[in-house]
Design a protein around this motif. Structure first.
Motif, short mmCIF file in Angstrom:
data_model
loop_
_atom_site.label_atom_id
_atom_site.label_comp_id
_atom_site.label_asym_id
_atom_site.label_seq_id
_atom_site.Cartn_x
_atom_site.Cartn_y
_atom_site.Cartn_z
N SER A 99 47.74 -34.73 33.02
CA SER A 99 46.80 -33.60 32.91
C SER A 99 45.37 -34.04 32.59
CB SER A 99 47.28 -32.61 31.86
OG SER A 99 48.43 -31.96 32.30
N SER A 100 44.87 -34.98 33.33
CA SER A 100 43.51 -35.46 33.10
C SER A 100 42.58 -35.04 34.23
CB SER A 100 43.49 -36.98 32.95
OG SER A 100 43.96 -37.58 34.14
N VAL A 101 42.84 -33.87 34.81
CA VAL A 101 42.09 -33.40 35.97
C VAL A 101 41.46 -32.05 35.65
CG1 VAL A 101 42.29 -32.70 38.39
CG2 VAL A 101 43.61 -34.64 37.54
N PHE A 102 40.25 -31.84 36.17
CA PHE A 102 39.63 -30.53 36.03
C PHE A 102 38.90 -30.15 37.31
CE2 PHE A 102 36.38 -33.45 34.50
CZ PHE A 102 35.20 -32.95 35.02
N LEU A 103 38.75 -28.85 37.50
CA LEU A 103 37.95 -28.30 38.59
C LEU A 103 36.56 -28.05 38.03
CD1 LEU A 103 40.46 -25.64 39.84
CD2 LEU A 103 39.47 -27.38 41.30
N HIS A 104 35.54 -28.48 38.75
CA HIS A 104 34.16 -28.24 38.35
C HIS A 104 33.51 -27.37 39.41
CE1 HIS A 104 29.78 -29.79 38.20
NE2 HIS A 104 29.91 -28.76 37.39
N LEU A 105 33.02 -26.21 38.99
CA LEU A 105 32.33 -25.30 39.90
C LEU A 105 30.92 -25.10 39.41
CD1 LEU A 105 32.45 -23.25 42.27
CD2 LEU A 105 33.11 -21.53 40.57
N TRP A 106 29.97 -25.27 40.31
CA TRP A 106 28.56 -25.05 40.00
C TRP A 106 28.15 -23.75 40.66
CZ3 TRP A 106 24.07 -27.64 42.98
CH2 TRP A 106 22.85 -27.30 42.41
N LEU A 107 27.68 -22.80 39.83
CA LEU A 107 27.27 -21.47 40.31
C LEU A 107 25.79 -21.25 40.13
CD1 LEU A 107 29.95 -19.18 38.60
CD2 LEU A 107 29.78 -19.68 41.03
N ASP A 108 25.19 -20.56 41.08
CA ASP A 108 23.81 -20.11 40.95
C ASP A 108 23.77 -19.02 39.87
OD1 ASP A 108 20.99 -19.96 42.21
OD2 ASP A 108 21.68 -17.86 42.13
N ARG A 109 22.80 -19.10 38.99
CA ARG A 109 22.74 -18.14 37.88
C ARG A 109 22.43 -16.72 38.36
NH1 ARG A 109 22.11 -19.39 32.35
NH2 ARG A 109 21.67 -17.53 31.16
#
Length: 130
Positions: A99-109
């Motif tokens: 469990s050393s995985v993550f999803l990274h999402l970059w959103l416009d504010r």
């Protein structure tokens, strides 16, 4: 059950999505990317976000309640960093391995919806297959 590429494409369907990645927070490597990086390139962004994720996952200030039974769930569910121009949502993924995985999402504010992003990333993380 979708793999990394399909999950990232689902994340990019969110309003305001600028970029997304699946990152291993122990190594700092991006396992998959789509869209545009929030920094100079995806490799640098993955390494930098992995440092933040590792800090949250490994420090006792963010540890789960000791009364909870031990399981394979990540110690942290989400990290949210807000900047003047965007949001960075990091959703930890439960895996059959460490469990050393993550999803990274970059959103416009201006056009992103943080609440919807958290809900959708949770759903994507539950269906993600490695």
């Amino acid at each position: 059950m979708p793999g990394i590429d399909k999950c990232l494409l689902h994340a990019m369907e969110l309003p305001g999505a600028r970029g997304a990645a699946v990152v291993d927070w122990t190594s700092g490597l991006a396992l998959g990317t789509v869209g545009e990086p929030s920094g100079s390139d995806f490799e640098t962004t993955a390494a930098e976000t992995a440092e933040l994720a590792r800090m949250a996952a490994e420090h006792s200030a963010f540890a789960p309640d000791p009364a909870d039974p031990a399981d394979k769930e990540p110690p942290v569910q989400d990290l949210i960093v807000s900047t003047r121009t965007g949001f960075h949502v990091m959703r930890f993924v439960e895996t059959t391995f460490d469990s050393s995985v993550f999803l990274h999402l970059w959103l416009d504010r201006d056009t992103g919806n943080l609440a919807l992003a958290r809900i959708r990333l949770q759903s994507i993380a539950e269906r993600l297959v490695f």
